[in-house]
Design a protein around this motif. Sequence first.
Motif, PDB file in Angstrom:
ATOM      1  N   VAL A   1       7.237   4.401   3.065  1.00 43.73           N
ATOM      2  CA  VAL A   1       8.252   3.480   2.559  1.00 43.73           C
ATOM      3  C   VAL A   1       9.536   3.544   3.381  1.00 43.73           C
ATOM      4  O   VAL A   1      10.325   2.592   3.391  1.00 43.73           O
ATOM      5  CB  VAL A   1       8.565   3.776   1.078  1.00 43.73           C
ATOM      6  N   ASP A   2       9.756   4.638   4.112  1.00 46.58           N
ATOM      7  CA  ASP A   2      10.955   4.764   4.942  1.00 46.58           C
ATOM      8  C   ASP A   2      10.739   4.293   6.373  1.00 46.58           C
ATOM      9  O   ASP A   2      11.618   4.449   7.225  1.00 46.58           O
ATOM     10  CB  ASP A   2      11.434   6.223   4.954  1.00 46.58           C
ATOM     11  N   GLY A   3       9.556   3.748   6.678  1.00 43.09           N
ATOM     12  CA  GLY A   3       9.302   3.246   8.018  1.00 43.09           C
ATOM     13  C   GLY A   3       8.290   4.083   8.774  1.00 43.09           C
ATOM     14  O   GLY A   3       7.538   4.881   8.184  1.00 43.09           O
ATOM     15  N   ASP A   4       8.264   3.907  10.099  1.00 42.25           N
ATOM     16  CA  ASP A   4       7.283   4.547  10.960  1.00 42.25           C
ATOM     17  C   ASP A   4       7.872   5.771  11.656  1.00 42.25           C
ATOM     18  O   ASP A   4       9.080   5.840  11.907  1.00 42.25           O
ATOM     19  CB  ASP A   4       6.799   3.571  12.040  1.00 42.25           C
TER      20      ASP A   4
ATOM     21  N   PRO B   1       2.879  13.157   1.701  1.00 44.13           N
ATOM     22  CA  PRO B   1       2.417  12.299   0.598  1.00 44.13           C
ATOM     23  C   PRO B   1       3.144  10.958   0.655  1.00 44.13           C
ATOM     24  O   PRO B   1       4.354  10.903   0.860  1.00 44.13           O
ATOM     25  CB  PRO B   1       2.819  13.095  -0.652  1.00 44.13           C
ATOM     26  N   GLY B   2       2.378   9.900   0.491  1.00 44.42           N
ATOM     27  CA  GLY B   2       2.972   8.570   0.564  1.00 44.42           C
ATOM     28  C   GLY B   2       2.898   7.951   1.944  1.00 44.42           C
ATOM     29  O   GLY B   2       3.269   6.786   2.113  1.00 44.42           O
TER      30      GLY B   2
ATOM     31  N   ALA C   1       0.828  -1.210   0.000  1.00 50.70           N
ATOM     32  CA  ALA C   1       0.000   0.000   0.000  1.00 50.70           C
ATOM     33  C   ALA C   1       0.862   1.260   0.000  1.00 50.70           C
ATOM     34  O   ALA C   1       0.623   2.193  -0.782  1.00 50.70           O
ATOM     35  CB  ALA C   1      -0.940  -0.008   1.199  1.00 50.70           C
ATOM     36  N   VAL C   2       1.857   1.313   0.884  1.00 51.35           N
ATOM     37  CA  VAL C   2       2.685   2.525   0.949  1.00 51.35           C
ATOM     38  C   VAL C   2       3.566   2.651  -0.290  1.00 51.35           C
ATOM     39  O   VAL C   2       3.885   3.770  -0.726  1.00 51.35           O
ATOM     40  CB  VAL C   2       3.520   2.566   2.251  1.00 51.35           C
TER      41      VAL C   2
END
Length: 476
Positions: A329-332, A351-352, A208-209
């Motif tokens: 995409v880079d984590g939490d 965004p994203g 999803a991300v």
Amino acid sequence: MTSAEVVVNGQAVPLSGVPIHTTLLDLVRDQGFTGCKEGCAEGECGACSVLVARPGIAAATEWVALNACLVPAAAFAGQEVVTAEGLGEPAALHPVQYEMAVRGGSQCGYCTPGFVCSMAAEYYRPDRAPGVASPERGGNGFDLHALSGNLCRCTGYRPIRDAAYALGAPDEGDRFAARCTAPAPAAGPADVVVEDRRFVRPTALGDAVRLLAEHPDAVPVAGSTDWGVEVNLRGRRADFVIAIDRLPELRDLTVADDVIEIGAALTLTEIERRLDGRVPLLDDLFPQFASRLIRNGATIGGNLGTGSPIGDTPPVLLALDATVVLTGVDGDREVALADYFTGYRRSVRQPGELIRSVGIPLPLAPITAFHKIAKRRFDDISSVAVAFALDVVDGVVRAARIGLGGIAATPVRARDTEAALVDRPWTSDTVDAAAAVLGAEGTPLDDHRASARYRAAMLGQSLLKLFAETAQEVSA
């Protein structure tokens, strides 16, 4: 059945070729199930309600009533949907249909199929206890709030209530009750492309991300209770829609010693039932948040993600000192909710990114309340919403958090009022002074819901009401 189909009243309906903004309402009507009606197109009237088989809390599967006018049909790929026509036949009425008929619960009939579906969902609720009465329930345990999102303008509600209270337990062999013993269909992947517009249901959060990063203009949808209104009434369209409501990573709820973590894709109804009274302030909120039909679809992440200044969960979560976990995409990354909103329908979410979960720190404040001022007691939009969380020890306010909605471009903490309360005695003099401060918080506007003067007055009155309700308890 493939993931490109939805089952409606036992019939597989292909989704290929169906425009992605087609609502479930339009899909079922196109199949000839015209009992399902459009009344308001914004989830207010319930004429469009249908039953959907969903993973249950008290059973393997539960029948959940939803507003079919708000949700995209593509979101139900692989799902089972039942309309009023699927419950019974003229020669063999379903118990709900029978009671509505014999007790005069229908006149023009326009709203009746929606009432029947909402009533059937409550009829099959696994933890409904026939024979157990309460002030808002009949002797059959029927919760009338299950019908709070269904409106009738000609029959009157008493015969409809009588029909609800006449229902017993499902008979042995009832096929819809028997269906609840088997697992609900898993929401499989869907990828529908029509006229260069695409609807995707990924099966994992990572997918999803990644899609959001690749398509920054994509619209993520969960319950669609906000986006559906934009589509229906304002003609909004998106070239790329990503369904996130069934992502397992967004649907956990855990209670630890120091925090409660609530998955962003859990509906308000699921949160209410899973918490089971652990957070009294949320229990104050739930009955006042729209209707049961909306709460069955609306998610906590969606209510925060819209950034609306009149959403009902933000004031409560601000008072609870909640945090938000954002994922990309880079984590939490974790953000205090008090720092999340940056402007009208804007936030620090990039965004994203998606909202992954909401955290409520423990222990909870012992004195809490949620006051919603609106034109109707239930199923309405707030003019002003105020949430309180106070810790009073030996008659002195040791901590205070106050969340406000409807009085600024964003939900806000009432910082000045909190400062006027902390380290002061919980007395009428303190509260009177703090109420004056609270009335000046924010930048309320005049609009069709309320005047700025009225909003300011209601802020101060809300604190006075809290004191009146708690002063004796605190002094004891």
